[in-house]
Scaffold this active site. Structure first.
Site, PDB file in Angstrom:
ATOM      1  N   PHE A  82       8.060 -20.356 -11.701  1.00 29.93           N
ATOM      2  CA  PHE A  82       8.586 -21.696 -11.474  1.00 29.93           C
ATOM      3  C   PHE A  82       7.527 -22.567 -10.789  1.00 29.93           C
ATOM      4  O   PHE A  82       6.778 -22.088  -9.947  1.00 29.93           O
ATOM      5  CB  PHE A  82       9.856 -21.610 -10.619  1.00 29.93           C
ATOM      6  CG  PHE A  82      10.590 -22.911 -10.513  1.00 29.93           C
ATOM      7  CD1 PHE A  82      11.319 -23.397 -11.591  1.00 29.93           C
ATOM      8  CD2 PHE A  82      10.527 -23.663  -9.373  1.00 29.93           C
ATOM      9  CE1 PHE A  82      11.978 -24.612 -11.510  1.00 29.93           C
ATOM     10  CE2 PHE A  82      11.182 -24.886  -9.272  1.00 29.93           C
ATOM     11  CZ  PHE A  82      11.906 -25.366 -10.346  1.00 29.93           C
ATOM     12  N   ASP A  92      11.020 -13.764  -5.634  1.00 29.26           N
ATOM     13  CA  ASP A  92      11.792 -15.008  -5.694  1.00 29.26           C
ATOM     14  C   ASP A  92      13.108 -14.713  -6.414  1.00 29.26           C
ATOM     15  O   ASP A  92      13.109 -14.364  -7.594  1.00 29.26           O
ATOM     16  CB  ASP A  92      10.982 -16.086  -6.434  1.00 29.26           C
ATOM     17  CG  ASP A  92      11.726 -17.417  -6.480  1.00 29.26           C
ATOM     18  OD1 ASP A  92      12.977 -17.417  -6.450  1.00 29.26           O
ATOM     19  OD2 ASP A  92      11.058 -18.456  -6.562  1.00 29.26           O
ATOM     20  N   TYR A  95      22.031 -22.867  -4.363  1.00 26.20           N
ATOM     21  CA  TYR A  95      22.837 -23.862  -5.084  1.00 26.20           C
ATOM     22  C   TYR A  95      23.063 -23.497  -6.544  1.00 26.20           C
ATOM     23  O   TYR A  95      23.700 -24.246  -7.259  1.00 26.20           O
ATOM     24  CB  TYR A  95      22.245 -25.269  -4.964  1.00 26.20           C
ATOM     25  CG  TYR A  95      20.746 -25.392  -5.139  1.00 26.20           C
ATOM     26  CD1 TYR A  95      20.167 -25.336  -6.395  1.00 26.20           C
ATOM     27  CD2 TYR A  95      19.927 -25.587  -4.043  1.00 26.20           C
ATOM     28  CE1 TYR A  95      18.802 -25.464  -6.546  1.00 26.20           C
ATOM     29  CE2 TYR A  95      18.550 -25.711  -4.180  1.00 26.20           C
ATOM     30  CZ  TYR A  95      17.990 -25.654  -5.429  1.00 26.20           C
ATOM     31  OH  TYR A  95      16.641 -25.772  -5.577  1.00 26.20           O
ATOM     32  N   LYS A  96      22.547 -22.352  -6.967  1.00 26.57           N
ATOM     33  CA  LYS A  96      22.768 -21.929  -8.350  1.00 26.57           C
ATOM     34  C   LYS A  96      23.996 -21.011  -8.382  1.00 26.57           C
ATOM     35  O   LYS A  96      25.121 -21.482  -8.322  1.00 26.57           O
ATOM     36  CB  LYS A  96      21.508 -21.241  -8.855  1.00 26.57           C
ATOM     37  CG  LYS A  96      20.282 -22.165  -8.851  1.00 26.57           C
ATOM     38  CD  LYS A  96      19.044 -21.435  -9.331  1.00 26.57           C
ATOM     39  CE  LYS A  96      17.787 -22.259  -9.137  1.00 26.57           C
ATOM     40  NZ  LYS A  96      17.716 -23.453  -9.997  1.00 26.57           N
ATOM     41  N   ARG A 105      18.377 -24.340 -22.396  1.00 30.45           N
ATOM     42  CA  ARG A 105      18.708 -23.231 -21.507  1.00 30.45           C
ATOM     43  C   ARG A 105      20.195 -23.233 -21.237  1.00 30.45           C
ATOM     44  O   ARG A 105      20.752 -24.240 -20.791  1.00 30.45           O
ATOM     45  CB  ARG A 105      17.922 -23.373 -20.207  1.00 30.45           C
ATOM     46  CG  ARG A 105      17.929 -22.125 -19.369  1.00 30.45           C
ATOM     47  CD  ARG A 105      17.067 -22.293 -18.131  1.00 30.45           C
ATOM     48  NE  ARG A 105      17.662 -23.230 -17.195  1.00 30.45           N
ATOM     49  CZ  ARG A 105      17.208 -23.473 -15.966  1.00 30.45           C
ATOM     50  NH1 ARG A 105      16.110 -22.856 -15.542  1.00 30.45           N
ATOM     51  NH2 ARG A 105      17.797 -24.345 -15.175  1.00 30.45           N
TER      52      ARG A 105
END
Lengths: 407, 407
Positions: B124, B201, B226-227, B375
């Site tokens: 990322f 991560d 927050y995912k 996605r």
């Protein structure tokens, strides 16, 4: 001038605003608004609406619609309402400590070859710790300045120590313990004469004391939003970088993240910082933590910082008048001259640790600051004169009780 | 196996949990839960109660009563529920990016004389940017690894590049684009054989994929909330430091703040880090930002990560089955083997940017990832099979429409 709290409250033009805050009508005597401000009633509703409609209803679309720009939009609104700063220089995000780290590092980076950071020993711990840490990692020296009790860093004292070795002067606008209000414009002039930058910590001034970052030519500033800005416990801090440093590409911060890059959603190879103040941002902005601040910025813009300051001076002057009359045994640890102090007053006495405990037990909430300071934080928009009078009376009672049990 | 969504939903043991989330009963087809999870209904109530009772009612006392320990208490609860980590190693706070910065710097500090950080080019952006920034400031080299499309870093590939020059290997447990699930235990063994640390991560895995940080002997980990942890937009990240490094005093992070010091309220001279994981903390913890996470951690502890993973695998397998049947023109950009992928599936087609725009217009919300990936993020506790079926049908329609207007 009268010391009758009822008369003072009746004459207070801001008194009606107290109803807008949760709990301001309770029996609690809250004298720690400079540690954590009360929530606005509007915030209760905003939080609920946010979860159901904005987060729950808009979901990921919220980023495009509002959240991506929120740290800069809200930064601009805050800047206009209370920082004396034009748009494009202020961003909300990260803790105050992390922002201090980024800004101190940026100042050092902008002054290659300069070897010193200047800070006073009475500055807030996190400011001192950040400076220590950055000095260690960058091989710099910290020039520690001592200040008088109830005093602070003056332009004159600073002039004696800055020079071509100075990269940065870090000063708190209002000292966290004494309430000393620094001459930020004068300090900035002295620092600039030596070719150094000034980083102004506004934690204890923003929302209570007028600030003119642009007019004072301050280079960098940081502040927290949970004191006089009523953003809630641990709400994100704000950072300011003067436009001239952004435009000259003289500002580089060390925590490189996608949300501060030139094109976050390209997700390409190699970090390239965004133009303008966005480059201060690292990770995903703390949207939930900014909500309460939105309400308080609106209110401050409506009331005006000058009216807030007027009430603040009236409150701190009232504390000092009552202390002079009713607490002869304590020492005033804050400047006596109204123009020389911020929104809180500290009084010293060896028994203050015990007094604080006793006061908390009876729902009178001041703050205690080592070694023997009782700190009275007055929030201009929520503290009443009656609250102050009840607080000082309670201090007198508890001090007398503790003195009685002593030999 | 049936591809009938109604039958699959009827047989889903977690289906009833959808009612606990705001908006999960709406007509919106939400396929981006791996960017921002839905709020729990309990969170609406918690937020309001927090502002009126906890913040507004307890005021500054809240710090003593709960908030000061909250980053570590909630860290421990999160660790027990979904990280496979014993207490005392996890703290909530800062953005993921800032935590990455602290942890990468700590790893470099712990390996004096070692000159390389290893990371893959598909990681990322923020991970890559942080590594670039730290490498530049510490005079290190980044060893960039290329990975196969729909692939990722393997222990075998890593073994060929690590050595006595390697300070740190930074790897995402689940790749943000392809969904590739890394062999974290194997990668850690290879890194340790070379004397390097591993920073894992967990942004795209925690809350969806079982994690065993302690058993895998991972050194450092970071993740966002927050995912799949439904903490709300910009909710604070979490950091993990293995107990052995804390106990050996081998962990030193660069952002020195009062809340991570040994005695924050002494406010003394000179930074001395707190014992244990508290030293990861810098400034005042983002309490408001942690509230929603509390509710989700409770729910995940109740449901169990294995049941969540089972649903997750069923959802991603269903997507792939439907894509195979209905979207012959797209390329699967995620691992086909269920054990090899996380909670999302990416499909590639040159028209996907336009398809995404068209889908959003009709309230079907997947995510787009450069250069041509659609996605599909499936939240095990909120996504239904019917939602997946409707989403893939909409993609088929919009792809066909776009193909028709092309020459």
């Amino acid at each position: 001038m009268t010391l009758d709290p009822a008369a003072l409250d009746a004459a207070d033009p801001l008194a009606d605003h107290r109803d807008r805050f949760v709990g301001a009508d309770s029996d609690l005597v809250y004298l720690d608004g400079n540690s954590l401000g009360r929530p606005l009633r509007a915030t209760v509703e905003r939080m609920g609406r946010f979860v159901t409609d904005e987060w729950g209803g808009r979901l990921i679309r919220g980023w495009d619609e509002r959240w991506f720009e929120l740290p800069l939009m809200l930064g601009d609104r805050l800047a206009a309402a209370v920082l004396g700063a034009a748009a494009g220089q202020t961003a909300i995000g990260d803790s105050t400590t992390v922002l201090l780290y980024k800004l101190v590092r940026a100042a050092v980076t902008a002054h290659p070859g300069r070897t010193e950071i200047v800070i006073d020993r009475d500055n807030f711990p996190t400011d001192r710790y950040v400076v220590e840490g950055v000095a260690r990692e960058c091989g710099l020296t910290v020039r520690w300045l001592d200040v008088e009790p109830a005093g602070g860093l003056t332009p004159e004292a600073l002039a004696g120590v800055v020079g071509e070795q100075t990269a940065l002067v870090l000063v708190s606008h209002v000292a966290y313990r004494s309430g000393w209000l620094a001459d930020a414009a004068g300090i900035t002039r002295v620092a600039h004469d030596a070719g150094a930058w000034v980083l102004l910590d506004l934690c204890h001034s923003s929302g209570a004391v007028p600030v003119e970052l642009d007019a004072w030519q301050v280079d960098l500033a940081v502040g927290c939003t949970y004191k006089y800005l009523n953003g809630g416990p641990g709400a994100p801090g704000f950072g300011y970088v003067a436009r001239r440093h952004l435009e000259a590409e003289a500002f580089h911060q060390p925590v490189w993240g996608w949300m501060g890059s030139a094109d976050p959603f390209a997700m390409g190879q190699g970090y390239s910082p965004a133009a303008g103040i966005r480059r201060l941002i690292s990770g995903t902005p703390p949207v939930v933590g900014m909500l309460a601040l939105e309400d308080m910025v609106d209110l401050l813009a409506e009331v005006g910082i000058d009216a807030v300051r007027q009430k603040s001076v009236a409150l701190t002057s009232y504390v000092i008048d009552l202390v002079d009359r009713d607490l002869p045994q304590v020492a005033l640890a804050s400047p006596r001259e109204p123009g020389g102090r911020g929104g809180h007053v500290t009084i010293d006495h060896p028994a203050m640790r015990g007094v604080t405990t006793a006061l908390w037990r009876r729902d009178v909430l001041p703050d205690f600051r080592n070694p023997d300071g009782l700190r009275l934080g007055l929030s201009p928009l929520t503290t009443s004169f009656a609250e102050v009078a009840a607080g000082v009376a309670a201090i007198a009672t508890e001090l007398a009780a503790l003195e009685q049990v002593r030999p």
